[in-house]
Design a protein around this motif. Structure first.
Motif, PDB file in Angstrom:
ATOM      1  N   SER A 184     -28.446 107.134  46.164  1.00  0.00           N
ATOM      2  CA  SER A 184     -27.723 108.008  45.515  1.00  0.00           C
ATOM      3  C   SER A 184     -26.402 108.230  45.671  1.00  0.00           C
ATOM      4  N   ASN A 185     -26.104 106.565  46.558  1.00  0.00           N
ATOM      5  CA  ASN A 185     -24.074 106.597  46.753  1.00  0.00           C
ATOM      6  C   ASN A 185     -23.849 105.496  45.607  1.00  0.00           C
ATOM      7  N   PRO A 186     -23.200 106.089  44.702  1.00  0.00           N
ATOM      8  CA  PRO A 186     -22.714 104.902  43.223  1.00  0.00           C
ATOM      9  C   PRO A 186     -21.554 103.515  43.771  1.00  0.00           C
ATOM     10  N   ALA A 187     -21.279 104.289  45.324  1.00  0.00           N
ATOM     11  CA  ALA A 187     -20.124 103.127  45.653  1.00  0.00           C
ATOM     12  C   ALA A 187     -20.942 101.924  46.507  1.00  0.00           C
ATOM     13  N   ASN A 188     -22.779 101.796  46.397  1.00  0.00           N
ATOM     14  CA  ASN A 188     -23.399 100.594  46.788  1.00  0.00           C
ATOM     15  C   ASN A 188     -22.675  99.477  45.491  1.00  0.00           C
ATOM     16  N   LYS A 189     -22.595  99.671  44.678  1.00  0.00           N
ATOM     17  CA  LYS A 189     -22.637  98.356  43.386  1.00  0.00           C
ATOM     18  C   LYS A 189     -21.280  97.944  44.186  1.00  0.00           C
ATOM     19  N   LEU A 190     -20.538  97.790  44.403  1.00  0.00           N
ATOM     20  CA  LEU A 190     -19.847  97.448  44.877  1.00  0.00           C
ATOM     21  C   LEU A 190     -19.548  96.651  46.096  1.00  0.00           C
ATOM     22  N   GLY A 191     -19.879  96.517  47.312  1.00  0.00           N
ATOM     23  CA  GLY A 191     -19.922  95.356  48.097  1.00  0.00           C
ATOM     24  C   GLY A 191     -19.275  95.908  49.273  1.00  0.00           C
ATOM     25  N   ASP A 204      -9.320 112.740  37.055  1.00  0.00           N
ATOM     26  CA  ASP A 204      -9.644 112.861  36.306  1.00  0.00           C
ATOM     27  C   ASP A 204     -10.337 111.395  37.723  1.00  0.00           C
ATOM     28  N   THR A 205     -10.303 110.710  38.093  1.00  0.00           N
ATOM     29  CA  THR A 205     -11.164 109.974  39.066  1.00  0.00           C
ATOM     30  C   THR A 205     -12.427 111.250  39.397  1.00  0.00           C
ATOM     31  N   ASP A 206     -13.877 109.721  40.136  1.00  0.00           N
ATOM     32  CA  ASP A 206     -14.836 110.060  40.431  1.00  0.00           C
ATOM     33  C   ASP A 206     -14.706 110.589  41.595  1.00  0.00           C
ATOM     34  N   GLN A 207     -15.280 111.562  42.143  1.00  0.00           N
ATOM     35  CA  GLN A 207     -15.208 112.273  43.720  1.00  0.00           C
ATOM     36  C   GLN A 207     -15.943 112.132  44.383  1.00  0.00           C
ATOM     37  N   LYS A 251     -20.112 108.459  36.107  1.00  0.00           N
ATOM     38  CA  LYS A 251     -20.180 109.310  34.753  1.00  0.00           C
ATOM     39  C   LYS A 251     -19.491 108.289  34.045  1.00  0.00           C
ATOM     40  N   ASP A 252     -18.048 108.575  34.032  1.00  0.00           N
ATOM     41  CA  ASP A 252     -16.916 108.222  33.085  1.00  0.00           C
ATOM     42  C   ASP A 252     -16.467 106.940  33.502  1.00  0.00           C
ATOM     43  N   TRP A 253     -16.927 106.376  34.237  1.00  0.00           N
ATOM     44  CA  TRP A 253     -15.934 105.100  34.747  1.00  0.00           C
ATOM     45  C   TRP A 253     -17.221 103.657  34.746  1.00  0.00           C
ATOM     46  N   ALA A 254     -15.988 102.367  34.578  1.00  0.00           N
ATOM     47  CA  ALA A 254     -16.897 101.335  34.227  1.00  0.00           C
ATOM     48  C   ALA A 254     -15.103 100.272  35.108  1.00  0.00           C
ATOM     49  N   GLY A 255     -16.564  99.744  36.442  1.00  0.00           N
ATOM     50  CA  GLY A 255     -15.608  98.871  37.016  1.00  0.00           C
ATOM     51  C   GLY A 255     -15.711  97.775  36.824  1.00  0.00           C
ATOM     52  N   THR A 256     -14.830  96.609  36.925  1.00  0.00           N
ATOM     53  CA  THR A 256     -14.542  94.566  36.700  1.00  0.00           C
ATOM     54  C   THR A 256     -14.209  94.263  37.866  1.00  0.00           C
ATOM     55  N   ARG A 257     -15.286  93.602  38.742  1.00  0.00           N
ATOM     56  CA  ARG A 257     -14.412  92.921  39.867  1.00  0.00           C
ATOM     57  C   ARG A 257     -13.526  91.936  39.533  1.00  0.00           C
ATOM     58  N   LEU A 258     -12.329  92.090  40.630  1.00  0.00           N
ATOM     59  CA  LEU A 258     -11.062  90.669  39.989  1.00  0.00           C
ATOM     60  C   LEU A 258     -11.122  90.787  41.300  1.00  0.00           C
ATOM     61  N   ALA A 259     -11.777  88.980  40.833  1.00  0.00           N
ATOM     62  CA  ALA A 259     -10.763  88.165  42.785  1.00  0.00           C
ATOM     63  C   ALA A 259      -9.687  87.369  42.546  1.00  0.00           C
ATOM     64  N   THR A 260      -9.044  86.949  43.756  1.00  0.00           N
ATOM     65  CA  THR A 260      -7.588  86.470  43.557  1.00  0.00           C
ATOM     66  C   THR A 260      -7.875  85.130  43.857  1.00  0.00           C
ATOM     67  N   PRO A 261      -7.266  84.284  43.356  1.00  0.00           N
ATOM     68  CA  PRO A 261      -7.498  82.678  43.679  1.00  0.00           C
ATOM     69  C   PRO A 261      -8.353  82.262  44.763  1.00  0.00           C
ATOM     70  N   LYS A 262      -7.758  82.457  45.935  1.00  0.00           N
ATOM     71  CA  LYS A 262      -8.668  82.409  46.922  1.00  0.00           C
ATOM     72  C   LYS A 262      -9.960  83.389  47.384  1.00  0.00           C
ATOM     73  N   ALA A 263     -10.075  84.514  47.015  1.00  0.00           N
ATOM     74  CA  ALA A 263     -11.472  84.732  46.959  1.00  0.00           C
ATOM     75  C   ALA A 263     -13.060  84.457  46.009  1.00  0.00           C
ATOM     76  N   ALA A 264     -12.028  84.079  45.200  1.00  0.00           N
ATOM     77  CA  ALA A 264     -12.962  83.594  43.900  1.00  0.00           C
ATOM     78  C   ALA A 264     -13.438  81.925  44.646  1.00  0.00           C
TER      79      ALA A 264
END
Length: 145
Positions: free
Chosen positions: A11-18, A33-36, A127-140
């Protein structure tokens, strides 16, 4: 808010974000318009309130809400990196296809590459938002989430 949120809680949508307990997440591009539910879910997992652009320290991650009309995405991504701790991540949130403000995938990929970021995954986060995970060179290189 509990820092012991159950990662299996669907039920927590943030679980996918790590995100992990104790992480500081800086939010940029907040608007009506951000998802509360997603915002509250991140706070539940980290046990910390989201900080805004006035935060005067480095963050573990940046949550960047960006719509087509918000201006140059490359500039926004370059600016977002200024707030990150070494190895930090940016979650770029854009309206889904068919929604007002949608940003095409090729535009995201081009802006990320120009800003020196690696696109590591794309998911539906709300519902209305897609997420793209972007890493800095050091994180990648380190594989850090």
């Amino acid at each position: 808010m509990s820092a012991t949120a159950d990662p299996a809680d669907k039920s927590n949508p943030a679980n996918k974000l790590g995100f992990e307990p104790g992480q500081i997440v800086q939010e940029l591009g907040y608007d009506e318009d951000t998802d509360q539910d997603l915002r509250e879910g991140i706070e539940e997992i980290t046990g910390e309130e989201l900080v805004d652009e006035d935060y005067d320290d480095v963050a573990d991650a940046v949550l960047l809400w960006h719509r087509e009309e918000d201006g140059d995405l490359t500039d926004a991504l370059v600016d977002a990196q200024e707030y990150l701790a070494d190895g930090g991540l940016i979650w770029l949130l854009t309206p889904k296809k068919g929604r007002d403000g949608h940003v095409e995938a090729h535009e995201v990929a081009e802006a990320a590459q120009t800003a020196g970021l690696s696109q590591t995954s794309s998911i539906t986060v709300a519902k209305d938002w897609a997420g793209t995970r972007l890493a800095t060179p050091k994180a990648a290189k380190s594989g850090r989430r």
